[in-house]
Enzyme design. Structure first.
Site, PDB file in Angstrom:
ATOM      1  N   ASP A 194       0.867  -1.377  -0.054  1.00  0.00           N
ATOM      2  CA  ASP A 194      -0.159   0.242  -0.047  1.00  0.00           C
ATOM      3  C   ASP A 194       0.777   1.274   0.010  1.00  0.00           C
ATOM      4  O   ASP A 194       1.684   1.300   0.801  1.00  0.00           O
ATOM      5  CB  ASP A 194      -0.850   0.098   1.384  1.00  0.00           C
ATOM      6  CG  ASP A 194      -1.767  -1.054   1.371  1.00  0.00           C
ATOM      7  OD1 ASP A 194      -2.072  -1.738   0.085  1.00  0.00           O
ATOM      8  OD2 ASP A 194      -2.277  -1.564   2.280  1.00  0.00           O
ATOM      9  N   ASP A 238      -0.432  -3.396  -4.397  1.00  0.00           N
ATOM     10  CA  ASP A 238      -1.866  -3.599  -3.855  1.00  0.00           C
ATOM     11  C   ASP A 238      -2.565  -2.215  -3.796  1.00  0.00           C
ATOM     12  O   ASP A 238      -2.460  -1.665  -5.039  1.00  0.00           O
ATOM     13  CB  ASP A 238      -1.723  -4.087  -2.359  1.00  0.00           C
ATOM     14  CG  ASP A 238      -2.972  -4.692  -1.816  1.00  0.00           C
ATOM     15  OD1 ASP A 238      -3.819  -4.694  -2.647  1.00  0.00           O
ATOM     16  OD2 ASP A 238      -2.942  -4.732  -0.620  1.00  0.00           O
ATOM     17  N   ASP A 262      -5.432   2.362   1.716  1.00  0.00           N
ATOM     18  CA  ASP A 262      -6.277   1.424   2.175  1.00  0.00           C
ATOM     19  C   ASP A 262      -6.339   1.786   3.606  1.00  0.00           C
ATOM     20  O   ASP A 262      -5.485   1.976   4.202  1.00  0.00           O
ATOM     21  CB  ASP A 262      -5.396   0.076   2.185  1.00  0.00           C
ATOM     22  CG  ASP A 262      -5.734  -0.631   0.847  1.00  0.00           C
ATOM     23  OD1 ASP A 262      -6.351   0.052   0.030  1.00  0.00           O
ATOM     24  OD2 ASP A 262      -5.393  -1.795   0.527  1.00  0.00           O
ATOM     25  N   ARG A 286     -11.914  -0.193  -7.350  1.00  0.00           N
ATOM     26  CA  ARG A 286     -11.554   0.231  -5.742  1.00  0.00           C
ATOM     27  C   ARG A 286     -11.382   1.659  -5.734  1.00  0.00           C
ATOM     28  O   ARG A 286     -10.240   2.132  -5.493  1.00  0.00           O
ATOM     29  CB  ARG A 286     -10.562  -0.666  -4.878  1.00  0.00           C
ATOM     30  CG  ARG A 286     -10.746  -2.140  -5.150  1.00  0.00           C
ATOM     31  CD  ARG A 286      -9.732  -2.764  -3.984  1.00  0.00           C
ATOM     32  NE  ARG A 286     -10.052  -4.115  -3.740  1.00  0.00           N
ATOM     33  CZ  ARG A 286      -9.602  -4.891  -3.222  1.00  0.00           C
ATOM     34  NH1 ARG A 286      -8.521  -4.621  -2.581  1.00  0.00           N
ATOM     35  NH2 ARG A 286      -9.856  -6.508  -3.190  1.00  0.00           N
TER      36      ARG A 286
END
Length: 524
Positions: free
Chosen positions: A160, A189, A193, A242
């Site tokens: 992240d 990733d 997050d 996302r």
């Protein structure tokens, strides 16, 4: 947040001595000189970061950790001004009263009252993420974080760019650029997050791009304890999904520009509630809904613009909000805010979002401004003029070089007559020569467009590697259909200054398949 063990605080002289040995420069000791510009809007309102504490400068990750550790306690306010490239080679673990750090990641763990601000020629965290855990009152501003991996080498922060977890409160992330160079298969990733009890966060004026995953709130369908997150005036570009993914909680998402979302966008799941207002969705698929699960979320929508957005059919694990984008709930937020019109969003976000853009913000009336403490004149809006009824003879052949002035295509919209597989209209306005648009055959049209009229007198057609040769072309006023110029080849094309909302480059003949990397537009 866990309580810190009481320790004897370092004397001021000892603090400065440690700073000197770790490559830090103490800039202020009274705290009135905090480097953060502006204040947070949205759910992170009231976040102060390191205001009221010492300001130091760091040029390595080790120096950032040393600045945290040199504090009298884990709650002592500090502003860390960062300059240069922070990477694995210069980021080591440091121990001390005011920190709990680790090598290979910027670790903000069990602490509070910290600002990390990029200054000078800029701060870049290269393949190195920022991890916030069990912490509160944190500000991150004006930094670039790129290519953080969870697999391959080197790895950092679980892949992240910015990750928050486990009882995090009041975090403002502002004017940052978060980017990867691929998706999960390439080792990356999420860019942003949040999981396991994270609340009161604002992400503003950020660029998130070139990633498989923009970010999430909640790591699984049972991790629904995070929420109260605001996303405003951000650019999500060239991302698979996302933007963000929401599990439980409330998210307020307004005045963002979404460009080239390949699989899905805002994914509201597991009881999440999203307030989605005045965003501009462009050249994208399934920009809002519940996807990849039967655990539904909800949304309230208003004022959004859909520009070349496609939708999947509903199924047992997909509930796209489109094409109507009708609301399925109502969402209230406990703060006031000003909305820019959605048609203004691409231009405003282009001028304000990201690191090293001058920390400019919008005043909520479609005019970007520079924030206090040094008020300046708002960025002017181009003056609309009426074109001459009889345009002068166009230049028949493009010229070489790049026009001076601002490329008006950055932040604009794009469409066209057709596009080959794997190409996009939006690629001609993304500022990159490595992406491009091609027609489905050897001829076709591509256009740049704006929500309000722009005065244009030059375009620059730049081709990508491997492009077929452009034969004949026409430049058209997309509003009226009038021909502004004709000729052959690529390059700079001049014509009579014209006020329009849309300009079209039409390829009427070519050898092979043209690849248009950039369709730049200029006022003069």
């Amino acid at each position: 947040m866990r309580a810190a063990r009481a320790r004897r605080p370092l004397a001021a002289g000892a603090t400065l001595a440690l700073a000197a040995t770790m490559g830090l420069t103490a800039l202020a000791t009274s705290g009135a000189q905090a480097a953060v510009t502006g204040t947070a809007n949205g759910f992170a309102a009231g976040t102060t970061g390191g205001a009221g504490g010492q300001t130091v400068r760091a040029t390595t990750g080790t120096a950032i950790h040393a600045a945290l550790c040199a504090r009298a306690s884990k709650t002592t306010p500090i502003t860390i001004e960062v300059e240069g490239t922070i990477n694995h080679g210069n980021t080591s673990q440091v121990s001390g009263t005011g920190c709990s750090t680790a090598a290979g990641v910027i670790e903000l763990k069990g602490i509070s009252n910290v600002s990390i601000v990029g200054v000078g020629s800029g701060a870049t965290f290269d393949q190195l993420g920022i991890h916030i855990r069990d912490s509160s009152n944190i500000i991150i501003q004006n930094v670039t974080i790129r290519n953080v991996k969870k697999s391959g080498s080197p790895t950092s922060n679980g892949g992240d760019a910015i990750g928050m977890e486990s009882t995090v409160r009041n975090v403002w992330v502002d004017h940052v650029t978060l980017e990867a160079s691929g998706g999960e298969s390439a080792g990356y990733d999420g860019l942003f997050d949040l999981k396991n009890d994270v609340e009161n966060v604002t992400l503003s004026y950020a660029i998130l791009r070139n990633s498989g995953r923009g970010g999430l709130i909640g790591s699984s369908e049972t991790d629904t304890g995070s929420g109260n997150i605001t996303f405003h005036h951000n650019l999500y570009s060239n991302i698979d999904s996302r933007t963000p993914l929401l599990r439980g909680g409330v998210a307020h998402i307004y005045n963002n520009h979404y460009l080239n979302l390949h699989e899905s966008g805002i994914n509201s799941r597991a009881g999440a509630k999203a307030k989605v207002e005045n965003n501009y969705f462009e050249d994208s698929k399934d920009v809002l809904g519940t996807f990849y699960t039967d655990q539904a979320g909800t949304w309230q929508t208003a004022g959004n613009i859909l520009d070349n957005v496609t939708w999947s059919a509903k199924s047992s694990d997909a509930n796209p909000a489109g094409p109507s984008m009708a609301s399925t709930t109502t969402v209230s937020v406990p703060y006031s805010y000003r909305l820019d019109g959605a048609s203004c969003v691409p231009a405003i976000v282009s001028q304000t979002a990201g690191a090293n853009k001058g920390l400019r913000v919008s005043d909520g009336s479609c005019t970007p401004t520079t924030p206090s403490p040094n008020p300046t004149t708002p960025v002017p809006t181009p003056t609309t003029t009426t074109p001459a009824p009889n345009p002068t003879t166009p230049v028949p052949t493009p010229t070489s070089g790049t026009p001076t002035g601002t490329n008006l295509s950055i932040g604009a919209g794009a469409d066209g007559s057709s596009k080959a597989d794997g190409t996009s209209y939006g690629n001609v306005i993304d500022g990159s020569l490595s992406t491009y648009w091609s027609p489905s055959g050897s001829t076709g049209k591509v256009s740049v467009k704006w929500g309000s009229a722009k005065t244009v007198s030059k375009i620059n057609i730049r081709t990508a590697s491997g492009s077929g040769t452009i034969g004949s072309w026409r430049v058209l006023n997309g509003d009226s259909g009038a021909v502004l110029a004709t000729g052959s080849g690529a390059g700079v094309i001049s014509f009579a200054s014209t006020s329009l909302k849309k300009v079209t480059f039409e390829i009427t003949s070519a050898s092979g398949t043209p690849r248009i990397a950039e369709f730049e537009t200029y006022a003069g």
